[in-house]
Design a protein around this motif. Structure first.
Motif, PDB file in Angstrom:
ATOM      1  N   PRO A   8     -21.949 -38.552  33.704  1.00  0.00           N
ATOM      2  CA  PRO A   8     -23.268 -38.591  34.328  1.00  0.00           C
ATOM      3  C   PRO A   8     -23.474 -37.480  35.345  1.00  0.00           C
ATOM      4  O   PRO A   8     -24.602 -37.118  35.626  1.00  0.00           O
ATOM      5  N   HIS A   9     -22.420 -36.937  35.899  1.00  0.00           N
ATOM      6  CA  HIS A   9     -22.596 -35.842  36.849  1.00  0.00           C
ATOM      7  C   HIS A   9     -23.035 -34.573  36.132  1.00  0.00           C
ATOM      8  O   HIS A   9     -23.657 -33.711  36.712  1.00  0.00           O
ATOM      9  N   GLY A  10     -22.655 -34.429  34.888  1.00  0.00           N
ATOM     10  CA  GLY A  10     -23.086 -33.288  34.099  1.00  0.00           C
ATOM     11  C   GLY A  10     -22.493 -31.980  34.557  1.00  0.00           C
ATOM     12  O   GLY A  10     -22.977 -30.918  34.212  1.00  0.00           O
ATOM     13  N   HIS A  30     -23.540 -29.583  40.654  1.00  0.00           N
ATOM     14  CA  HIS A  30     -23.869 -30.727  39.798  1.00  0.00           C
ATOM     15  C   HIS A  30     -25.370 -30.987  39.666  1.00  0.00           C
ATOM     16  O   HIS A  30     -25.796 -31.585  38.690  1.00  0.00           O
ATOM     17  N   HIS A  31     -26.170 -30.512  40.631  1.00  0.00           N
ATOM     18  CA  HIS A  31     -27.592 -30.839  40.546  1.00  0.00           C
ATOM     19  C   HIS A  31     -28.377 -29.794  39.765  1.00  0.00           C
ATOM     20  O   HIS A  31     -29.584 -29.905  39.637  1.00  0.00           O
ATOM     21  N   PHE A  32     -27.681 -28.761  39.245  1.00  0.00           N
ATOM     22  CA  PHE A  32     -28.365 -27.784  38.386  1.00  0.00           C
ATOM     23  C   PHE A  32     -28.021 -28.057  36.929  1.00  0.00           C
ATOM     24  O   PHE A  32     -26.947 -28.571  36.628  1.00  0.00           O
ATOM     25  N   LYS A  33     -28.936 -27.672  36.052  1.00  0.00           N
ATOM     26  CA  LYS A  33     -28.711 -27.940  34.633  1.00  0.00           C
ATOM     27  C   LYS A  33     -27.764 -26.917  34.026  1.00  0.00           C
ATOM     28  O   LYS A  33     -27.046 -27.201  33.077  1.00  0.00           O
ATOM     29  N   HIS A  37     -29.979 -21.776  35.611  1.00  0.00           N
ATOM     30  CA  HIS A  37     -30.835 -22.564  36.502  1.00  0.00           C
ATOM     31  C   HIS A  37     -30.424 -22.335  37.959  1.00  0.00           C
ATOM     32  O   HIS A  37     -31.250 -22.097  38.834  1.00  0.00           O
ATOM     33  N   SER A  41     -32.472 -20.306  41.006  1.00  0.00           N
ATOM     34  CA  SER A  41     -32.755 -20.981  42.273  1.00  0.00           C
ATOM     35  C   SER A  41     -32.203 -20.187  43.446  1.00  0.00           C
ATOM     36  O   SER A  41     -32.876 -20.016  44.465  1.00  0.00           O
TER      37      SER A  41
ATOM     38  N   LYS B 150     -30.951 -34.479  41.692  1.00  0.00           N
ATOM     39  CA  LYS B 150     -29.756 -35.087  42.284  1.00  0.00           C
ATOM     40  C   LYS B 150     -29.560 -34.662  43.723  1.00  0.00           C
ATOM     41  O   LYS B 150     -28.849 -35.326  44.477  1.00  0.00           O
ATOM     42  N   PHE B 154     -29.981 -26.305  47.820  1.00  0.00           N
ATOM     43  CA  PHE B 154     -28.801 -25.755  48.495  1.00  0.00           C
ATOM     44  C   PHE B 154     -28.217 -26.785  49.460  1.00  0.00           C
ATOM     45  O   PHE B 154     -28.509 -26.764  50.656  1.00  0.00           O
ATOM     46  N   VAL B 225     -37.567 -24.050  47.397  1.00  0.00           N
ATOM     47  CA  VAL B 225     -36.837 -23.810  46.155  1.00  0.00           C
ATOM     48  C   VAL B 225     -36.660 -25.117  45.387  1.00  0.00           C
ATOM     49  O   VAL B 225     -36.789 -25.156  44.153  1.00  0.00           O
ATOM     50  N   LYS B 229     -37.835 -25.548  41.583  1.00  0.00           N
ATOM     51  CA  LYS B 229     -36.818 -25.462  40.543  1.00  0.00           C
ATOM     52  C   LYS B 229     -36.245 -26.804  40.087  1.00  0.00           C
ATOM     53  O   LYS B 229     -35.597 -26.847  39.051  1.00  0.00           O
ATOM     54  N   LEU B 230     -36.427 -27.866  40.830  1.00  0.00           N
ATOM     55  CA  LEU B 230     -35.663 -29.074  40.513  1.00  0.00           C
ATOM     56  C   LEU B 230     -36.529 -30.274  40.160  1.00  0.00           C
ATOM     57  O   LEU B 230     -36.127 -31.409  40.348  1.00  0.00           O
ATOM     58  N   ASP B 564     -28.929 -43.059  37.713  1.00  0.00           N
ATOM     59  CA  ASP B 564     -27.923 -43.208  36.666  1.00  0.00           C
ATOM     60  C   ASP B 564     -28.128 -42.171  35.575  1.00  0.00           C
ATOM     61  O   ASP B 564     -27.194 -41.609  35.038  1.00  0.00           O
TER      62      ASP B 564
END
Lengths: 233, 601
Positions: A8-10, A30-33, A37, A41, B150, B154, B225, B229-230, B564
């Motif tokens: 799930p963290h990817g 972890h929060h970027f695809k 990406h 950013s 998530k 930064f 940003v 971007k997110l 999740d």
């Protein structure tokens, strides 16, 4: 898709082959695809930061414009006392360093590790050369002659009443710029240390690109400071 | 926990993300003993923890600034008596105040003390409380959740901004411990470059503001940003909650305006330490240049303060009325319009010190601000129209915001008119206007928003009854404090004075009593929050029946990585006409009256 759902963290692949260089193993936070990406950013963040830098210096430029308008004679008298030669040399040094830092980014993209390191190092030394020229041949003589801002001004042959104000602008603008050069050198030292460990390559050169952009803005500010302070009489 | 997690894993469509996933604990879950937990928080890059850390830091500073305000108000109880200093109830530390109070009469001591308390209140409330209030605490916590991300773009920069905030606070406290400053929060030259000439308090305080600027830039840059971007799949710009729009507008101003105060304060420090002459007319400098520089930042920054306040109002009004926001796009664009206009109206702070033509131009430009501000207020009122309006504490705050901000905004028009402003300039009218906008606007929205998102942040409900009592104390206290100031200001009571003519005493008396009621209300809120943390009822994931992602797709409190699975946006943030809010538990959230019940398609 299946692998993404299993993790799930990817971000963390199951096994790492530590023999491969870091930049090949690198995975985006972890929060970027993806690494792209993340790269986009980071680049946007750096550009915004550069915008803040321009606005920071804009205060100095506005002060320059206003006081030049209020006291043109002080600015003419003051700027005549600067040495165009050293200023020009520093301009050339910074322009060359603009090339080397751009080359460093390119060599990171093409995975040419040796020339990446060389160019980062060259940029670092260009910054050092700029500071040496600035301090040894410009700041130090002016300091010893008393061409200092405000209440420290003690130069006996001033030709204009408000010349101390000119020196305030000169010292203010160039010292803030020089502090940016020092920060840039610190950043290049950091990049060089990481480059030695093969942290940067075609898939991952965010830091090189970001620091490179920062260095360009430091150059550009000087490109404006040089004619305004040295050339216009 | 595991059994609940197993049930959820077996797949109830809307409740699949409720508390207690099998291996993803809530972000508040402790990782170990005390030391480990503290270390975990101090080094966290989780936007939620950083938001909570900001929240507590800001509330602590709010307490400090509030105490200073009470000292100021107490001093003003009586026209000419040195109330505070003479009572002996305040002890002084630090060389400077000791010096100032060592000699002279009571009245001089009192004036000196008053100036410092007043400055302390202003600097703390502006730089340490209101500017970071909503964006740094709630913005940090909510922005990624609302976007379905998530984290912020930064995370480490985010943590750095908190430490920079802490560093700036330390500088401010060093200045205070040495005796504080008496310049007012605006640090106008030449006073700020000459006062307390033998001491460095002003330098410490100005450096504190300089450092805090970086914290603000880091946060703003991060948010811009993040918004670009997110965003989750399916979330276009006009599918974002309006909270995000407000935070985005404020973040843009933070990024573009704060560097200017950076260079201004740097020059002020140079001026103070080296006397470089830039702001000193004797050396050819120009003190008015400081005012221009200062307000080129500080006017936009009042929109950094109010836009996030307006941002949270959108969420509370829509949820509280169970209706889509009226004119979503108009509200979104008015945010950008305010952000844009904010940069061209700084001259209205200099009506009496700039040229006449400039004053006319800036006056005309200033009225432009009224348009997008009014667009927002009218849209909120239209949203409430025929809605089923909740009377929960947070919505009471949202409604109070509409009242107080409207009063604050309309009195701003008085001050923007040149002729009227010459009369009202530097009077309590300005003080009242400012507080109606900044406190009646931002702080009221902030307190309401803390109630609104409290269940989400801490997984606990608060006591609605006592929170409402506290709200009424705050509302009454606030108006009792600041409304009399409009009256005495229009009658000529100048601001920033410790003494005044007797005729103003009834107003000052009412104002001071009001401030005590206000303080009582805030303390009651504090107890309600502490009680909630200690013994509050457990909150469900969506107690208010909202439709934004942090309510519909995350548990209360959210898990460490927020969701999740990455949420996919299938409905608008205010689509109450078409969607029944998911994740609400039976009995926890009462559906609106039949006339306004949402229709499921």
């Amino acid at each position: 898709m299946a692998s993404i759902q299993a993790d799930p963290h990817g971000a963390h692949p199951p096994a790492e082959d530590l023999s491969r260089p870091y930049h090949e193993r690198y995975h985006a936070a972890h929060h970027f695809k993806s690494r792209d990406h993340e790269f986009d950013s980071v680049k946007m963040g750096v550009w915004l930061f550069l915008g803040t830098e321009i606005l920071l210096f804009s205060g100095m430029f506005v002060a320059y414009a206003i006081f030049r308008m209020m006291h043109p004679e002080a600015f003419i008298a003051g700027s005549g006392k600067l040495s165009v030669g050293w200023g020009l040399l520093n301009t050339i040094v910074l322009l060359l360093s603009s090339y080397t830092v751009a080359a460093a980014v390119r060599h990171a993209q093409t995975n040419n590790q040796k020339w990446l390191r060389i160019n980062v190092l060259l940029t670092f030394f260009a910054g050092l050369a700029f500071l040496l020229i600035k301090f040894v041949f410009e700041y130090w003589p002016k300091y010893s002659e008393g061409k200092l801002p405000g209440k420290f001004y003690s130069y006996p042959y001033s030709t204009s009443e408000y010349e101390p104000l000119w020196w305030a602008i000169y010292w203010g603008a160039t010292s803030i710029h020089a502090s940016h050069v020092i920060i840039g050198m610190g950043l290049f030292a950091w990049i060089w240390l990481r480059a030695r460990k093969q942290h940067f390559g075609p898939g991952h050169y965010n830091a090189v690109e970001g620091v490179g952009l920062y260095w360009h803005i430091v150059d550009i500010v000087w490109i404006f400071l040089f004619p305004l302070l040295y050339l216009i009489h | 926990m595991a059994t609940i997690g197993d049930i959820h894993k077996s797949g109830l469509p809307h409740h699949g993300h409720a508390h207690g996933h099998d291996h993803h604990g809530s972000y508040l879950e402790r990782k170990g003993g005390m030391i480990v937990t503290i270390w975990d928080w101090m080094t966290t890059v989780d936007h939620k923890k950083i938001g909570v850390m900001y929240l507590f830091a800001i509330l602590f500073m709010f307490f400090l600034g509030g105490v200073a305000a009470l000292v100021v108000r107490t001093e003003l109880l009586q026209p000419n008596v040195a109330t505070v200093a003479a009572s002996g109830s305040v002890t002084y530390s630090g060389n400077l105040i000791g010096h100032a109070f060592g000699q002279g009469e009571n009245i001089a001591k009192s004036n000196e003390f008053y100036n410092r308390a007043m400055t302390l209140h202003g600097v703390i409330m502006v730089f340490l409380v209101i500017v970071p209030s909503v964006p740094a605490s709630l913005g940090n916590f909510l922005l990624p959740l609302m976007l379905g991300a998530k984290d912020v773009a930064f995370p480490r920069l985010n943590l750095a901004s908190w430490y920079v905030y802490l560093l700036g606070s330390i500088f401010a406290i060093i200045s205070i411990v040495q005796g504080g400053v008496d310049t007012g929060w605006t640090f106008y030259t030449p006073y700020s470059t000459t006062t307390d000439a033998a001491y460095y308090n002003v330098v410490w305080m100005v450096t504190a503001a300089f450092i805090l600027g970086f914290s603000s830039i880091f946060t703003g840059l991060n948010f811009v940003v993040t918004v670009h971007k997110l965003r989750a799949p399916g979330m276009g710009w006009f599918d974002m909650p309006l909270f995000v729009w407000g935070i985005y507008g404020a973040a843009i101003i933070q990024v573009l305006a704060t560097p200017v105060i950076g260079i201004t304060l740097l020059l002020l420090i140079f001026e103070r330490l080296f006397h470089i002459g830039i702001f000193d007319p004797r050396m050819g400098g120009d003190p008015v240049l400081f005012q221009h520089f200062f307000w080129f930042y500080s006017h936009p920054v009042v929109y950094v303060m109010i836009l996030p306040g307006m941002a949270v109002i959108n969420e509370m009004i829509a949820t509280g009325a169970r209706k889509p926001i009226f004119g979503y796009r108009a509200v979104a664009f008015s945010t950008l319009a305010i952000a844009g206009i904010s940069f061209i109206v700084w001259g209205h702070h200099l009506f009496t010190s700039e040229g006449e033509v400039a004053a006319v131009v800036f006056s005309a430009l200033t009225f432009l601000v009224a348009i997008p501000s009014a667009v927002k207020v009218f849209n909120w009122i239209s949203t409430l129209y025929k809605g089923s309006i909740s009377m929960a504490t947070w919505n009471l705050y949202a409604l109070a915001f509409l009242w107080l901000f409207t009063i604050g905004g309309l009195t701003g028009l008085f001050l923007g008119s040149l002729a009227v402003d010459l009369h009202l300039h530097d009077t309590y009218f300005v003080v009242a206007h400012f507080h109606y906008v900044m406190m009646g606007g931002t702080i009221i929205a902030f307190i309401g928003a803390i109630h609104f998102w409290w269940p989400k942040m801490f997984g606990k409900m608060y006591n609605e009854f006592w929170a409402r009592i506290a709200f009424f104390l705050v509302f009454i206290g606030f108006n009792a404090t600041f409304f009399p100031q409009f009256v005495m200001g229009s009658q000529g009571m100048p601001r920033r004075y410790a003494n005044y003519v007797d005729v103003f005493q009834p107003y000052h008396f009412a104002s001071t009593i009001g401030s005590y009621i206000l303080a009582l209300g805030f303390f009651l809120h504090l107890f309600v929050f502490l009680h909630s943390l200690a013994a509050g009822r457990k909150a469900g994931p969506n107690p208010w029946g909202s439709l934004t992602l942090e309510w519909t797709n995350a548990s209360s409190p959210p898990i460490e990585h927020n969701f999740d699975h990455e949420p996919v946006v299938t409905h608008g943030p205010y689509d109450y006409d078409n969607v029944i809010p998911p994740q609400t538990a039976p009995g926890e959230f009462v559906l609106p009256k039949p006339a306004a019940v949402a229709i499921k398609h």
